[in-house]
Structures are given as structure tokens and as C-alpha cells.
Design a protein around this motif. Structure first.
Motif, PDB file in Angstrom:
ATOM      1  N   LYS A   1       0.842  -1.189   0.000  1.00 42.05           N
ATOM      2  CA  LYS A   1       0.000   0.000   0.000  1.00 42.05           C
ATOM      3  C   LYS A   1       0.872   1.231   0.000  1.00 42.05           C
ATOM      4  O   LYS A   1       1.895   1.287   0.688  1.00 42.05           O
ATOM      5  CB  LYS A   1      -0.947   0.019   1.199  1.00 42.05           C
ATOM      6  CG  LYS A   1      -0.327  -0.146   2.547  1.00 42.05           C
ATOM      7  CD  LYS A   1      -0.056   1.024   3.476  1.00 42.05           C
ATOM      8  CE  LYS A   1      -0.745   2.287   3.566  1.00 42.05           C
ATOM      9  NZ  LYS A   1      -1.576   2.487   4.750  1.00 42.05           N
TER      10      LYS A   1
ATOM     11  N   GLY B   1       0.858   5.283   0.907  1.00 43.61           N
ATOM     12  CA  GLY B   1       0.119   6.148   1.809  1.00 43.61           C
ATOM     13  C   GLY B   1       0.598   7.576   1.724  1.00 43.61           C
ATOM     14  O   GLY B   1       1.726   7.847   1.298  1.00 43.61           O
ATOM     15  N   LEU B   2      -0.290   8.488   2.113  1.00 45.24           N
ATOM     16  CA  LEU B   2      -0.015   9.916   2.111  1.00 45.24           C
ATOM     17  C   LEU B   2       0.380  10.395   0.705  1.00 45.24           C
ATOM     18  O   LEU B   2       1.317  11.160   0.518  1.00 45.24           O
ATOM     19  CB  LEU B   2       1.050  10.256   3.170  1.00 45.24           C
ATOM     20  CG  LEU B   2       0.689   9.708   4.568  1.00 45.24           C
ATOM     21  CD1 LEU B   2       1.732  10.124   5.606  1.00 45.24           C
ATOM     22  CD2 LEU B   2      -0.695  10.177   5.006  1.00 45.24           C
TER      23      LEU B   2
ATOM     24  N   LYS C   1      -4.931  13.561   2.796  1.00 45.10           N
ATOM     25  CA  LYS C   1      -4.390  12.610   3.765  1.00 45.10           C
ATOM     26  C   LYS C   1      -3.225  13.222   4.546  1.00 45.10           C
ATOM     27  O   LYS C   1      -3.133  13.088   5.760  1.00 45.10           O
ATOM     28  CB  LYS C   1      -3.938  11.341   3.045  1.00 45.10           C
ATOM     29  CG  LYS C   1      -5.051  10.420   2.626  1.00 45.10           C
ATOM     30  CD  LYS C   1      -5.691   9.725   3.828  1.00 45.10           C
ATOM     31  CE  LYS C   1      -4.640   9.096   4.721  1.00 45.10           C
ATOM     32  NZ  LYS C   1      -5.203   8.557   5.944  1.00 45.10           N
TER      33      LYS C   1
ATOM     34  N   VAL D   1      -3.174  13.881   8.875  1.00 44.60           N
ATOM     35  CA  VAL D   1      -2.291  13.275   9.881  1.00 44.60           C
ATOM     36  C   VAL D   1      -1.041  14.099  10.176  1.00 44.60           C
ATOM     37  O   VAL D   1      -0.246  13.748  11.044  1.00 44.60           O
ATOM     38  CB  VAL D   1      -1.901  11.816   9.493  1.00 44.60           C
ATOM     39  CG1 VAL D   1      -3.140  10.946   9.432  1.00 44.60           C
ATOM     40  CG2 VAL D   1      -1.125  11.764   8.186  1.00 44.60           C
TER      41      VAL D   1
ATOM     42  N   GLU E   1     -10.811   4.654   4.225  1.00 44.45           N
ATOM     43  CA  GLU E   1     -10.507   5.635   3.185  1.00 44.45           C
ATOM     44  C   GLU E   1     -10.641   4.989   1.809  1.00 44.45           C
ATOM     45  O   GLU E   1     -10.310   3.822   1.628  1.00 44.45           O
ATOM     46  CB  GLU E   1      -9.102   6.220   3.392  1.00 44.45           C
ATOM     47  CG  GLU E   1      -8.011   5.195   3.485  1.00 44.45           C
ATOM     48  CD  GLU E   1      -6.710   5.781   4.017  1.00 44.45           C
ATOM     49  OE1 GLU E   1      -6.721   6.869   4.606  1.00 44.45           O
ATOM     50  OE2 GLU E   1      -5.670   5.123   3.828  1.00 44.45           O
TER      51      GLU E   1
ATOM     52  N   GLU F   1      -9.826   4.153  -1.999  1.00 44.52           N
ATOM     53  CA  GLU F   1      -8.575   4.010  -2.747  1.00 44.52           C
ATOM     54  C   GLU F   1      -8.842   3.392  -4.121  1.00 44.52           C
ATOM     55  O   GLU F   1      -9.948   2.940  -4.402  1.00 44.52           O
ATOM     56  CB  GLU F   1      -7.595   3.117  -1.960  1.00 44.52           C
ATOM     57  CG  GLU F   1      -7.406   3.560  -0.504  1.00 44.52           C
ATOM     58  CD  GLU F   1      -5.953   3.520  -0.048  1.00 44.52           C
ATOM     59  OE1 GLU F   1      -5.069   3.169  -0.844  1.00 44.52           O
ATOM     60  OE2 GLU F   1      -5.723   3.845   1.139  1.00 44.52           O
TER      61      GLU F   1
ATOM     62  N   GLU G   1      -9.378   1.079   2.220  1.00 48.22           N
ATOM     63  CA  GLU G   1      -8.381   0.615   3.186  1.00 48.22           C
ATOM     64  C   GLU G   1      -8.860   0.981   4.585  1.00 48.22           C
ATOM     65  O   GLU G   1      -9.382   2.075   4.807  1.00 48.22           O
ATOM     66  CB  GLU G   1      -7.005   1.243   2.943  1.00 48.22           C
ATOM     67  CG  GLU G   1      -5.984   0.608   3.906  1.00 48.22           C
ATOM     68  CD  GLU G   1      -4.597   1.209   3.879  1.00 48.22           C
ATOM     69  OE1 GLU G   1      -3.673   0.535   4.364  1.00 48.22           O
ATOM     70  OE2 GLU G   1      -4.433   2.349   3.394  1.00 48.22           O
TER      71      GLU G   1
ATOM     72  N   ILE H   1      -7.433   1.844   8.018  1.00 44.76           N
ATOM     73  CA  ILE H   1      -6.197   2.177   8.714  1.00 44.76           C
ATOM     74  C   ILE H   1      -6.505   2.264  10.204  1.00 44.76           C
ATOM     75  O   ILE H   1      -7.599   2.682  10.601  1.00 44.76           O
ATOM     76  CB  ILE H   1      -5.562   3.493   8.193  1.00 44.76           C
ATOM     77  CG1 ILE H   1      -6.575   4.637   8.187  1.00 44.76           C
ATOM     78  CG2 ILE H   1      -4.984   3.282   6.800  1.00 44.76           C
ATOM     79  CD1 ILE H   1      -5.946   5.988   7.926  1.00 44.76           C
TER      80      ILE H   1
ATOM     81  N   PHE I   1      -4.076   8.281  17.476  1.00 47.32           N
ATOM     82  CA  PHE I   1      -3.821   8.292  16.022  1.00 47.32           C
ATOM     83  C   PHE I   1      -2.782   9.364  15.670  1.00 47.32           C
ATOM     84  O   PHE I   1      -2.856  10.029  14.643  1.00 47.32           O
ATOM     85  CB  PHE I   1      -5.121   8.543  15.235  1.00 47.32           C
ATOM     86  CG  PHE I   1      -5.316   7.663  14.030  1.00 47.32           C
ATOM     87  CD1 PHE I   1      -4.540   7.853  12.894  1.00 47.32           C
ATOM     88  CD2 PHE I   1      -6.257   6.641  14.019  1.00 47.32           C
ATOM     89  CE1 PHE I   1      -4.703   7.048  11.776  1.00 47.32           C
ATOM     90  CE2 PHE I   1      -6.432   5.828  12.911  1.00 47.32           C
ATOM     91  CZ  PHE I   1      -5.662   6.033  11.783  1.00 47.32           C
TER      92      PHE I   1
ATOM     93  N   PHE J   1       1.332  10.474  15.181  1.00 45.25           N
ATOM     94  CA  PHE J   1       2.637   9.871  14.915  1.00 45.25           C
ATOM     95  C   PHE J   1       3.514  10.785  14.073  1.00 45.25           C
ATOM     96  O   PHE J   1       3.030  11.714  13.429  1.00 45.25           O
ATOM     97  CB  PHE J   1       2.449   8.546  14.164  1.00 45.25           C
ATOM     98  CG  PHE J   1       1.405   8.595  13.070  1.00 45.25           C
ATOM     99  CD1 PHE J   1       1.642   9.273  11.881  1.00 45.25           C
ATOM    100  CD2 PHE J   1       0.157   8.000  13.245  1.00 45.25           C
ATOM    101  CE1 PHE J   1       0.692   9.331  10.875  1.00 45.25           C
ATOM    102  CE2 PHE J   1      -0.818   8.065  12.239  1.00 45.25           C
ATOM    103  CZ  PHE J   1      -0.547   8.724  11.057  1.00 45.25           C
TER     104      PHE J   1
ATOM    105  N   SER K   1       2.672   1.648   8.170  1.00 44.30           N
ATOM    106  CA  SER K   1       1.912   2.762   7.600  1.00 44.30           C
ATOM    107  C   SER K   1       0.417   2.676   7.919  1.00 44.30           C
ATOM    108  O   SER K   1      -0.425   2.943   7.046  1.00 44.30           O
ATOM    109  CB  SER K   1       2.181   2.855   6.097  1.00 44.30           C
ATOM    110  OG  SER K   1       3.554   3.164   5.894  1.00 44.30           O
ATOM    111  N   SER K   2       0.140   2.313   9.164  1.00 43.32           N
ATOM    112  CA  SER K   2      -1.225   2.241   9.722  1.00 43.32           C
ATOM    113  C   SER K   2      -2.121   1.191   9.075  1.00 43.32           C
ATOM    114  O   SER K   2      -3.302   1.072   9.434  1.00 43.32           O
ATOM    115  CB  SER K   2      -1.961   3.592   9.641  1.00 43.32           C
ATOM    116  OG  SER K   2      -1.262   4.622  10.278  1.00 43.32           O
TER     117      SER K   2
ATOM    118  N   GLY L   1      -3.403   4.711  -2.361  1.00 48.82           N
ATOM    119  CA  GLY L   1      -3.463   5.731  -1.308  1.00 48.82           C
ATOM    120  C   GLY L   1      -4.835   6.386  -1.250  1.00 48.82           C
ATOM    121  O   GLY L   1      -5.537   6.467  -2.259  1.00 48.82           O
ATOM    122  N   GLY L   2      -5.191   6.866  -0.088  1.00 46.28           N
ATOM    123  CA  GLY L   2      -6.507   7.463   0.108  1.00 46.28           C
ATOM    124  C   GLY L   2      -6.685   8.736  -0.701  1.00 46.28           C
ATOM    125  O   GLY L   2      -5.804   9.593  -0.732  1.00 46.28           O
TER     126      GLY L   2
END
Ligand code: OOG
Ligand code: MG
Length: 255
Positions: free
Chosen positions: A57, A59-60, A65, A69, A102, A104, A134, A136, A143, A145, A155-156, A225-226
């Protein structure tokens, strides 16, 4: 010297028991390289328990997204067969700490990919595309980090649903996306939010895994990714993501 194995055990146990832990970096400064080593070690524990790697996956990869976070760097993680849930099925709320969903786009590869590839080469390696959700579930309290923390925590990633597969030549560049909870729209966006085009995420995935001596395997799934902010889940609700041209993917959250 930092005991990466102990930190890998901590994130793995947090995921296995659904009990949040403080950020690893609150007690141990970590480089992103060390964080990826922790991720690999924690995933190795899952493979020892019988889980099988089925993909990766990204992410970000969207601004929505990153803003949600507060980490402005892309990340990647590993997907296993145990993380894939049956489309339309249930998700056991108590198996998670504070799960979010999220929307994807998923790619299924027919050829392996690694290193520097063009979008044309990446597309040629795609067998099919599908809408996906996904789940997460950061293993960290609240939540929250840093970049290194989230990388160490795979990656969650915690679960994922994939909808119906469509031919590889289906244009996924700018597809409208709506996430609904119990029929109410809660997130709206476009697949273009994913690095301008989800295919760019696949190109990036090939490059990033190669930095760690890996490749995207033929037959594996890559989540791009979301496309929108992730939606916190509540027990007893029904969640559905509708992706233009690709159809819907849904599940219900069991009490
Ligand atoms: C990090 C994982 C990000 C995505 O699709 O952007 C991710 C997080 O948001 O907890 O999976
Ligand atoms: Mg994601």
C-alpha cells in the motif's frame, strides 16, 4: 544500540491485541531507514504466524491525507492475505483500536515492477483496476505519529476491501469518489487527488520498494493511497465507497 526487534514486537503486539501504544519516537529517536527495518521485522512476525504477503500500500499520496495526519512525506506498507476482507462483509469493531476507512484505487499486477519506471511501463504491468477501501488503524495513542512512527507501524495499514476488477485500460485518472456512511455522503473527492493520477502512485511504489531491495510482484495488489481524508468508523454502521466507472465497495462495522 537501538533494539529494532523489540520495537517491531511492540507494534506487532499492539496490532494483534488492538491496544494502543505510545509513539516509538517518544522514547527512541528513529531514522526512516530504521523505521522501515522495524516494519520489515514486525511483518516477518506475521509471516511466521502464517500470513502471506499479497501486495503493498502507498500512503499519504494525497494532500487531504497528509493534512489529516500532519505528515507530508509518502509512506508505504505491506499487505497480507489476512488483511483482505470480503467485499460486502463485516468488520469486527473490537479487533481495532480506532479504525478509519478511506477510498482508494487498487491495481492488480500481471508483471513485476521495480525501480525507475515510466507511467507507460507501469500501466503495461497492470492486469486490472478496482475500487478499494483501506482500513487504517494507527497503533499509536490518539492516532498521532511522526513519519518514522507511522512507517514502523506498517503505515497504519490494518485491513482492506477490494471491489470488482475492471480491465487495465479503464481510465482511473479523474474519477469522482463518494464515501457514504449509512447512505449519507461523508467524504467526496476525486482519484486525481492521488498524486494527480493514481498511476503515479504505482510508479512511485515501484521506485520506493526498490530502495529496500524489493519489487512489486506479478499477481500482487497495490493500493494507491486514500483520495480523501479517512473516515472514523463507528460500530453498527454501513460504509460504502462509490468510485465513478469502477463501481462500489462496501462493508458493515459489526458491534
Ligand atoms: C497513514 C497511512 C496513510 C493513505 O492512504 O494515505 C494511508 C495514516 O493515515 O494513518 O494509508
Ligand atoms: Mg491508505
Amino acid at each position: 544500540m537501538t533494539d529494532l526487534r523489540k520495537l517491531a514486537e511492540a507494534v506487532d503486539e499492539a496490532a494483534r491485541t488492538a491496544v494502543a501504544i505510545p509513539q516509538l519516537t517518544s522514547s527512541t529517536p528513529l531514522t526512516v531507514e530504521e523505521a522501515y527495518a522495524i516494519q520489515a521485522l514486525s511483518m516477518a512476525r506475521r509471516y511466521e504466524r502464517g500470513e502471506r504477503r499479497v501486495g503493498m500500500k502507498m500512503g499519504l499520496t494525497s494532500r487531504a491525507k497528509m493534512l489529516q495526519v500532519g505528515v507530508a512525506e509518502m509512506v508505504w506498507g505491506r499487505l497480507t492475505d489476512a488483511m483482505q476482507c470480503e467485499e460486502g462483509g463485516g468488520l469486527s469493531f473490537k479487533s481495532y483500536i480506532h479504525p478509519r476507512a478511506e477510498p482508494e484505487v487498487a491495481f492488480l499486477l500481471r508483471r513485476s515492477l521495480a525501480g525507475k519506471v515510466t507511467a507507460v511501463e507501469a500501466l503495461a504491468a497492470v492486469e486490472a483496476v478496482a475500487p478499494a477501501i483501506e482500513i487504517i488503524d494507527s497503533r499509536y495513542e490518539n492516532f498521532k505519529f511522526t513519519w518514522a512512527d507511522v512507517v514502523a507501524d506498517n503505515s497504519s495499514s490494518s485491513s482492506f476491501f477490494v471491489g470488482g476488477w475492471h480491465p487495465a485500460d479503464t481510465d482511473v485518472g479523474n474519477l469522482g469518489i463518494v464515501v457514504e456512511v449509512d447512505g449519507r455522503p461523508v467524504q467526496v473527492g476525486s482519484s486525481a487527488a492521488i498524486l494527480g493520477h493514481p498511476l503515479r502512485s504505482l510508479v512511485t511504489a515501484a521506485r520506493l520498494v526498490a530502495l529496500w531491495g524489493e519489487r512489486l510482484e506479478a499477481g500482487s495488489i497495490v493500493l494507491a493511497g486514500g483520495a480523501t481524508a479517512a473516515q472514523p468508523l463507528a460500530a453498527g454502521t454501513h460504509v460504502r465507497a462509490q468510485v465513478q466507472s469502477l463501481g462500489a465497495v462496501s462493508f458493515h462495522v459489526e458491534v
